[in-house]
Design an enzyme around this catalytic site. Structure first.
Site, mmCIF file in Angstrom:
data_model
loop_
_atom_site.group_PDB
_atom_site.id
_atom_site.type_symbol
_atom_site.label_atom_id
_atom_site.label_comp_id
_atom_site.label_asym_id
_atom_site.label_seq_id
_atom_site.Cartn_x
_atom_site.Cartn_y
_atom_site.Cartn_z
ATOM 1 N N SER A 159 -26.351 40.700 4.449
ATOM 2 C CA SER A 159 -26.781 42.116 5.095
ATOM 3 C C SER A 159 -26.080 42.911 3.737
ATOM 4 C CB SER A 159 -26.434 41.929 6.000
ATOM 5 O OG SER A 159 -26.959 42.984 6.282
ATOM 6 N N HIS A 192 -32.483 38.025 11.029
ATOM 7 C CA HIS A 192 -31.502 39.233 9.719
ATOM 8 C C HIS A 192 -30.611 37.945 9.283
ATOM 9 C CE1 HIS A 192 -30.679 41.773 6.642
ATOM 10 N NE2 HIS A 192 -29.578 42.267 8.042
ATOM 11 N N ASP A 234 -38.236 39.952 9.252
ATOM 12 C CA ASP A 234 -36.812 41.016 9.517
ATOM 13 C C ASP A 234 -36.490 42.465 9.794
ATOM 14 O OD1 ASP A 234 -33.565 41.024 9.106
ATOM 15 O OD2 ASP A 234 -33.997 40.050 7.217
#
Length: 266
Positions: free
Chosen positions: A96, A246, A218
């Site tokens: 991320s 995610h 996602d």
């Protein structure tokens, strides 16, 4: 080991002299998010886990309003940690926002990195002309306002959305708990730093070979973003894994491990 202590860094796996792989967690998480993935690499790598300042077992007093107001400050933290550990060029796995932090660190100090593995990267969360980041500007503003008003309530509502996999509620609960363990004041500032940043132009400065790992579905980093990062990151490869949400490090660790092994195996 001042920096390692500050970030609650832990080293395990192969003996000294083996190549090193470093795992960096995403927003609202800590190093425990890698517990289903990192052990799979301990036979071949020195495995390093750490917490960003304000997360997990890190020293929250090390948080600096100026330094950590941009992702560059977090990249500086990573560089300082790798300098202190002196493990040679490492494989850095960033999930991320840490995928963006990884690219910033690699652009700054390329000699510290052998390869990057970028899991669910998103250099710009807000949609722009010809670019889909996943959110309209007003949606990000609403997200941040809600977080400011009620961080715990935001965590409980958003974590299951970020995780996906509604048929596996335990995953959303785990992410909620991770958010709730993070220092709320720091988390709110880190959220603004994360969701308001635009690091698209920084991709051009990265020369480290990279693997972009994209889940097929996602909400935080749509497939279009993965393709954008791949197209704008020289020497990169794109891997689309059959996973939803995610956080494939929790929801699809087997698929993520297999994809990483394929890329990292000579």
């Amino acid at each position: 080991m001042i920096v390692a202590t500050r970030h609650s860094a832990r080293i395990s796996g192969a003996p000294e002299g083996a190549p090193a792989i470093v795992f960096a967690h995403g927003f609202g998480c800590d190093q425990s998010m890698w517990r289903l993935v990192a052990p799979a690499f301990e036979s071949d790598f020195r495995v390093v886990l750490f917490d960003h300042v304000g997360a997990g077992g890190s020293d929250a007093t090390a948080y600096d309003l100026d330094r950590h107001a941009s992702l560059d400050g977090y990249a500086d933290d990573v560089v300082e940690l790798l300098d202190e550990l002196a493990l040679g060029p490492v494989v850095l796995v960033g999930h991320s926002v840490s995928a963006t932090i990884a690219t910033l660190a690699a652009a700054r100090r390329p000699e510290l990195f052998d390869r990057l593995v970028l899991v669910g990267p998103n250099p710009r969360y807000i949609d722009d002309d010809g670019y889909r980041g996943g959110f309209a500007a007003h949606e990000i503003d609403e997200l941040l306002d809600t977080m400011d008003a009620n961080y715990l309530g935001w965590s409980a509502a958003m974590a299951p959305v970020i995780m996906g996999n509604p048929d596996r509620p335990a995953l959303g609960e785990e992410l909620t708990n991770a958010f709730c363990r993070t220092d709320p004041a720091i988390a709110k500032r880190f959220a603004r730093t994360t969701f308001l940043s635009d690091n698209r132009a920084d991709l051009a400065a990265v020369r480290t070979p990279s693997l972009v790992v994209q889940c097929r579905e996602d909400v935080i980093a749509p497939v279009e973003v993965g393709r954008y990062v791949h197209a704008n990151l020289a020497g990169s490869e794109l891997a689309l894994i059959d996973a939803v949400g995610h956080c494939p490090n929790l929801s699809a660790p087997g698929a993520l491990i297999a994809t990483m092994r394929e890329y990292l195996t000579p």
